[in-house]
Design a protein around this motif. Sequence first.
Motif, PDB file in Angstrom:
ATOM      1  N   LEU A   1      -6.766  10.239   4.210  1.00 50.64           N
ATOM      2  CA  LEU A   1      -7.448   9.603   3.079  1.00 50.64           C
ATOM      3  C   LEU A   1      -7.207   8.098   3.002  1.00 50.64           C
ATOM      4  O   LEU A   1      -7.633   7.452   2.053  1.00 50.64           O
ATOM      5  CB  LEU A   1      -7.019  10.256   1.764  1.00 50.64           C
TER       6      LEU A   1
ATOM      7  N   SER B   1       0.829  -1.201   0.000  1.00 53.81           N
ATOM      8  CA  SER B   1       0.000   0.000   0.000  1.00 53.81           C
ATOM      9  C   SER B   1       0.861   1.247   0.000  1.00 53.81           C
ATOM     10  O   SER B   1       2.017   1.222   0.411  1.00 53.81           O
ATOM     11  CB  SER B   1      -0.932   0.015   1.215  1.00 53.81           C
ATOM     12  N   GLU B   2       0.267   2.319  -0.452  1.00 58.22           N
ATOM     13  CA  GLU B   2       0.867   3.650  -0.408  1.00 58.22           C
ATOM     14  C   GLU B   2      -0.184   4.601   0.159  1.00 58.22           C
ATOM     15  O   GLU B   2      -1.373   4.470  -0.145  1.00 58.22           O
ATOM     16  CB  GLU B   2       1.278   4.121  -1.815  1.00 58.22           C
TER      17      GLU B   2
ATOM     18  N   GLN C   1      -3.916   3.226  -0.590  1.00 57.98           N
ATOM     19  CA  GLN C   1      -4.301   2.508  -1.806  1.00 57.98           C
ATOM     20  C   GLN C   1      -3.454   1.257  -1.879  1.00 57.98           C
ATOM     21  O   GLN C   1      -2.240   1.311  -1.732  1.00 57.98           O
ATOM     22  CB  GLN C   1      -4.063   3.357  -3.057  1.00 57.98           C
TER      23      GLN C   1
ATOM     24  N   ARG D   1      -2.618   7.648   0.555  1.00 61.21           N
ATOM     25  CA  ARG D   1      -3.300   8.527  -0.418  1.00 61.21           C
ATOM     26  C   ARG D   1      -3.148  10.000  -0.063  1.00 61.21           C
ATOM     27  O   ARG D   1      -3.355  10.860  -0.890  1.00 61.21           O
ATOM     28  CB  ARG D   1      -4.793   8.199  -0.452  1.00 61.21           C
TER      29      ARG D   1
ATOM     30  N   ARG E   1       0.449   8.075  -9.382  1.00 64.45           N
ATOM     31  CA  ARG E   1      -0.765   8.865  -9.138  1.00 64.45           C
ATOM     32  C   ARG E   1      -1.078   8.969  -7.651  1.00 64.45           C
ATOM     33  O   ARG E   1      -1.717   9.910  -7.209  1.00 64.45           O
ATOM     34  CB  ARG E   1      -1.956   8.261  -9.876  1.00 64.45           C
ATOM     35  N   ILE E   2      -0.632   7.979  -6.881  1.00 63.34           N
ATOM     36  CA  ILE E   2      -0.870   7.956  -5.435  1.00 63.34           C
ATOM     37  C   ILE E   2       0.372   8.448  -4.692  1.00 63.34           C
ATOM     38  O   ILE E   2       0.281   9.228  -3.754  1.00 63.34           O
ATOM     39  CB  ILE E   2      -1.225   6.521  -4.963  1.00 63.34           C
ATOM     40  N   GLN E   3       1.550   7.954  -5.084  1.00 66.56           N
ATOM     41  CA  GLN E   3       2.819   8.280  -4.418  1.00 66.56           C
ATOM     42  C   GLN E   3       3.801   8.746  -5.492  1.00 66.56           C
ATOM     43  O   GLN E   3       4.458   7.933  -6.125  1.00 66.56           O
ATOM     44  CB  GLN E   3       3.340   7.044  -3.678  1.00 66.56           C
TER      45      GLN E   3
END
Length: 193
Positions: free
Chosen positions: A96, A89-90, A99, A92, A149-151
Amino acid sequence: MIRLVKGLTDRAGNVAPGSVYPDQMAPIIRHGQDGRELVKARWGMPSPPSVLKTARDPGVTNVRNLSCPHLRRWLGCGHRCLVPVTSFSEPRGKGLGVQWFAPSETQNTMFFAGIETRGWTSLRKVKDGETVDDLYALLTCPPNGKVGRIQPKAMPVIQTRPEEWRAWLDGIRAEELRRPLPDGALSLVEGPV
């Protein structure tokens, strides 16, 4: 793991499934006296002394700067490891949540490229006092489009093929390995796989 990595000696015992977070024990594959071995180690390499404000050392979980003199000593072959992973996971953003990412091809085996050290004495948690631990951290690289897009800063170096696992453990230069997976190699998932 025993079937995937030839000649692997299991020194980890039964490893319970579940999520792993920084400063927790997890299985890693490393060089042992008699070949490769599966052991448990604590996530977080020793921090550079210059960044510590107290005697407590929370550890370095990700290695981005390969020229850091403090960490460079562990980039050689003898300190390399593989961290088995099914998903990761990273964050958000603040508040939040996270992800999760998993391999798009569910039969693919993933390992993070890592570095490790053994028998390190440090104060990780004040309530525990000084402990002596085997430690590891993950090597990172620029993110691919999906993770970026997330990290946007980095993603773990992920290896999915036996020739990559062998190359990392046996001596490919870390700089040569630092590349993201292709964009289609990971899928967004609702939670850990």
